[in-house]
Motif scaffolding. Structure first.
Motif, PDB file in Angstrom:
ATOM      1  N   LEU A   1     -17.078   4.910  28.776  1.00 24.12           N
ATOM      2  CA  LEU A   1     -17.667   3.916  28.112  1.00 24.12           C
ATOM      3  C   LEU A   1     -18.137   2.808  29.166  1.00 24.12           C
ATOM      4  N   CYS A   2     -19.184   2.132  28.470  1.00 18.84           N
ATOM      5  CA  CYS A   2     -19.596   0.978  29.295  1.00 18.84           C
ATOM      6  C   CYS A   2     -18.511   0.026  29.192  1.00 18.84           C
ATOM      7  N   SER A   3     -18.053  -0.521  30.135  1.00 14.31           N
ATOM      8  CA  SER A   3     -16.932  -1.630  30.071  1.00 14.31           C
ATOM      9  C   SER A   3     -17.451  -2.975  29.819  1.00 14.31           C
ATOM     10  N   SER A   4     -17.997  -3.190  28.888  1.00 16.67           N
ATOM     11  CA  SER A   4     -18.873  -4.466  28.470  1.00 16.67           C
ATOM     12  C   SER A   4     -18.245  -5.271  27.658  1.00 16.67           C
ATOM     13  N   PHE A   5     -16.809  -5.373  27.264  1.00 15.78           N
ATOM     14  CA  PHE A   5     -16.139  -5.944  26.527  1.00 15.78           C
ATOM     15  C   PHE A   5     -15.904  -7.282  26.916  1.00 15.78           C
TER      16      PHE A   5
ATOM     17  N   PRO B   1      -6.370  -1.812  38.430  1.00 15.82           N
ATOM     18  CA  PRO B   1      -5.434  -0.992  37.915  1.00 15.82           C
ATOM     19  C   PRO B   1      -4.172  -1.811  37.337  1.00 15.82           C
ATOM     20  N   GLY B   2      -3.759  -1.403  36.247  1.00 16.94           N
ATOM     21  CA  GLY B   2      -2.347  -1.855  35.670  1.00 16.94           C
ATOM     22  C   GLY B   2      -2.480  -3.033  34.457  1.00 16.94           C
ATOM     23  N   THR B   3      -4.049  -3.551  34.444  1.00 21.61           N
ATOM     24  CA  THR B   3      -4.441  -4.357  33.535  1.00 21.61           C
ATOM     25  C   THR B   3      -4.415  -3.727  32.116  1.00 21.61           C
ATOM     26  N   VAL B   4      -4.658  -2.537  32.024  1.00 21.30           N
ATOM     27  CA  VAL B   4      -4.806  -1.735  30.839  1.00 21.30           C
ATOM     28  C   VAL B   4      -3.244  -1.668  30.261  1.00 21.30           C
ATOM     29  N   GLY B   5      -2.297  -1.206  31.239  1.00 20.08           N
ATOM     30  CA  GLY B   5      -1.150  -1.166  30.859  1.00 20.08           C
ATOM     31  C   GLY B   5      -0.295  -2.391  30.219  1.00 20.08           C
ATOM     32  N   THR B   6      -0.576  -3.542  30.875  1.00 18.14           N
ATOM     33  CA  THR B   6      -0.195  -4.725  30.597  1.00 18.14           C
ATOM     34  C   THR B   6      -0.530  -5.250  29.089  1.00 18.14           C
ATOM     35  N   ALA B   7      -1.817  -5.001  28.995  1.00 21.33           N
ATOM     36  CA  ALA B   7      -2.541  -5.335  27.613  1.00 21.33           C
ATOM     37  C   ALA B   7      -1.763  -4.328  26.622  1.00 21.33           C
ATOM     38  N   LEU B   8      -1.860  -3.167  26.890  1.00 25.26           N
ATOM     39  CA  LEU B   8      -0.911  -2.518  25.893  1.00 25.26           C
ATOM     40  C   LEU B   8       0.284  -2.640  25.270  1.00 25.26           C
TER      41      LEU B   8
ATOM     42  N   ARG C   1      -9.942  -6.384  23.629  1.00 26.38           N
ATOM     43  CA  ARG C   1     -10.821  -5.958  22.663  1.00 26.38           C
ATOM     44  C   ARG C   1     -11.303  -4.706  23.077  1.00 26.38           C
ATOM     45  N   GLY C   2     -11.488  -4.397  24.390  1.00 27.73           N
ATOM     46  CA  GLY C   2     -11.972  -3.053  24.757  1.00 27.73           C
ATOM     47  C   GLY C   2     -11.014  -2.130  24.185  1.00 27.73           C
ATOM     48  N   ILE C   3      -9.743  -2.403  24.397  1.00 29.33           N
ATOM     49  CA  ILE C   3      -8.740  -1.455  23.962  1.00 29.33           C
ATOM     50  C   ILE C   3      -8.664  -1.160  22.587  1.00 29.33           C
ATOM     51  N   LEU C   4      -8.868  -2.229  21.772  1.00 29.19           N
ATOM     52  CA  LEU C   4      -8.880  -2.060  20.213  1.00 29.19           C
ATOM     53  C   LEU C   4     -10.174  -1.544  19.644  1.00 29.19           C
ATOM     54  N   LYS C   5     -11.239  -1.496  20.289  1.00 29.38           N
ATOM     55  CA  LYS C   5     -12.296  -1.028  19.959  1.00 29.38           C
ATOM     56  C   LYS C   5     -12.458   0.424  20.352  1.00 29.38           C
ATOM     57  N   ALA C   6     -12.158   0.816  21.428  1.00 30.12           N
ATOM     58  CA  ALA C   6     -11.772   2.292  21.719  1.00 30.12           C
ATOM     59  C   ALA C   6     -10.638   3.154  20.857  1.00 30.12           C
ATOM     60  N   VAL C   7      -9.621   2.577  20.441  1.00 25.59           N
ATOM     61  CA  VAL C   7      -8.621   3.370  19.912  1.00 25.59           C
ATOM     62  C   VAL C   7      -9.091   3.244  18.212  1.00 25.59           C
TER      63      VAL C   7
ATOM     64  N   VAL D   1      -3.746   7.077  29.928  1.00 25.88           N
ATOM     65  CA  VAL D   1      -4.582   7.714  30.933  1.00 25.88           C
ATOM     66  C   VAL D   1      -6.001   7.673  30.603  1.00 25.88           C
ATOM     67  N   GLU D   2      -6.152   8.047  29.299  1.00 30.02           N
ATOM     68  CA  GLU D   2      -7.558   7.848  28.824  1.00 30.02           C
ATOM     69  C   GLU D   2      -8.262   6.552  28.765  1.00 30.02           C
ATOM     70  N   LEU D   3      -7.453   5.564  28.340  1.00 30.18           N
ATOM     71  CA  LEU D   3      -7.848   4.309  28.257  1.00 30.18           C
ATOM     72  C   LEU D   3      -8.224   3.518  29.851  1.00 30.18           C
ATOM     73  N   ASP D   4      -7.224   3.834  30.587  1.00 30.51           N
ATOM     74  CA  ASP D   4      -7.549   3.617  32.090  1.00 30.51           C
ATOM     75  C   ASP D   4      -8.746   4.213  32.581  1.00 30.51           C
ATOM     76  N   ARG D   5      -9.267   5.332  32.182  1.00 31.94           N
ATOM     77  CA  ARG D   5     -10.351   6.097  32.848  1.00 31.94           C
ATOM     78  C   ARG D   5     -11.463   5.525  31.956  1.00 31.94           C
ATOM     79  N   THR D   6     -11.219   5.117  30.880  1.00 36.99           N
ATOM     80  CA  THR D   6     -12.541   4.519  30.123  1.00 36.99           C
ATOM     81  C   THR D   6     -12.940   2.907  30.453  1.00 36.99           C
ATOM     82  N   LEU D   7     -11.846   2.355  30.503  1.00 39.78           N
ATOM     83  CA  LEU D   7     -11.995   0.703  30.748  1.00 39.78           C
ATOM     84  C   LEU D   7     -12.006   0.449  32.111  1.00 39.78           C
ATOM     85  N   THR D   8     -12.870   0.740  32.841  1.00 37.45           N
ATOM     86  CA  THR D   8     -12.893   0.828  34.545  1.00 37.45           C
ATOM     87  C   THR D   8     -13.246  -0.548  34.788  1.00 37.45           C
TER      88      THR D   8
END
Ligand code: SF4
Length: 326
Positions: free
Chosen positions: A245-249, A279-286, A254-260, A268-275
């Motif tokens: 995905l283009c990480s243009s959120f 690193p670590g930002t997606v985990g904190t946001a989850l 918003r990126g996580i919510l839109k993806a799921v 892991v998939e979300l980390d790979r997608t929202l590049t």
């Protein structure tokens, strides 16, 4: 952006941008294999959920700003039933004026029997309707439709589309182990497809968490049986390894919510997608999104997935059991 998603790598259509004209899970079916979870309220009347000009405005922005090197298709696909969007015809015309990129329409096919729904989509380059079962009992068991839908209407709608449509007709069949991958069910489908003559038959496999936990993909033997019975027009669509995905959120939340909201995803998939984020930002946001009640975890096949808190998936208890569909 509310309606445009991607680019996504699709095995069927290459590098695509998805255009979603309906709200989350606005659908007239409640398929056992739905990746969006259970349908809470079945809706069967098309509505103008958003003005076509707003949706096309987002697409125009995406085409101009996402830096797309190569786009194979624009795909009109709802996070529900696409053709419940009442202005599909206007939307298609506006997209065609905007770009030469071929346009595909994904639909469950239930409303194709209606002239006012079917005719406006005839300008699409590819139409991909679902057809999972060739008789009433199996259709109702798999697709669990609104009472106004029936197997006979489903078949008649597909026949009418075949008669009137000059583009590519790619019928999609979701194969479910022990349900529609048996010799009997496949021979029934074969008889229908011999009559309809779709250009391609795409055999799809449930590979992510789906609405009903008992749904399983066919075994290798079941897949081979389907290909041998449905013949040369059939092809197996294996899952794509990770979406790009283009990480243009605007924000990681918003990126996580839109993806799921497209389908449940692992951390892991979300980390790979929202590049775009460190690193670590997606985990904190989850963690934060779960605390705010916007996300929840579900467990399938021994793996934990994240999904929208409002989706109709069974939740995971602390010990991993399922607690029933909401
Ligand atoms: S798979 Fe598609 S048609 Fe079936 S319930 Fe989900 S959104 Fe509706």
């Amino acid at each position: 952006m509310k309606h445009v998603f991607g680019p996504v790598l699709s095995r069927q259509l290459g590098n695509i941008l998805k255009v979603d004209p309906v709200p989350y899970k606005a659908c007239n079916w409640d398929c056992v294999y739905c990746q969006l979870g259970a349908t809470r309220v079945l809706v069967d009347e098309p509505r103008e959920y958003s003005p076509a000009r707003d949706i096309v405005g987002e697409l125009e922005f995406a085409l101009a700003h996402l830096g797309l090197e190569k786009l194979d298709h624009i795909v009109l696909e709802g996070s529900g039933e696409t053709l419940l969007y009442a202005d599909t015809g206007e939307l298609i015309q506006k997209i065609k004026l905007l770009t030469d990129v071929p346009l595909a329409v994904v639909t469950n096919g239930s409303l194709l029997i209606r002239d006012e729904v079917r005719r406006p989509i005839l300008d699409a380059d590819i139409i991909l309707p679902s057809f999972d079962a060739a008789h009433t009992e199996l259709f109702e068991r798999i697709n669990r439709p609104h009472f106004s839908c029936s197997y006979n209407k489903q078949l008649e709608g597909l026949c009418l589309l075949r008669e009137e449509y000059g583009g590519k007709l790619w019928v999609e069949v979701m194969l479910i182990r022990g349900v529609n991958d048996t010799e009997e069910a496949l021979k029934d489908l074969e008889a229908i497809f011999e009559m309809i003559e779709p250009d391609e038959i795409h055999l799809k496999l449930p590979h992510r968490p789906v609405s009903e936990a008992w749904v399983r993909p066919p075994t290798e033997e079941g897949i081979m049986r389907a290909v041998s019975i449905l013949g040369h027009a059939s092809k197996v669509i294996h899952p794509t390894e990770g979406e790009k995905l283009c990480s243009s959120f605007e924000s990681v939340d918003r990126g996580i919510l839109k993806a799921v909201r497209r389908h449940p995803m692992t951390h892991v998939e979300l980390d790979r997608t929202l590049t775009r984020w460190a690193p670590g930002t997606v985990g904190t946001a989850l963690y934060d999104l779960e605390k705010r009640g916007e996300l929840k975890e579900i467990e399938r096949y021994g793996t934990t997935f994240w999904c929208d808190a409002n989706s109709g998936f069974a939740e995971k208890r602390a010990h991993g059991d399922l607690v029933g569909v909401l």
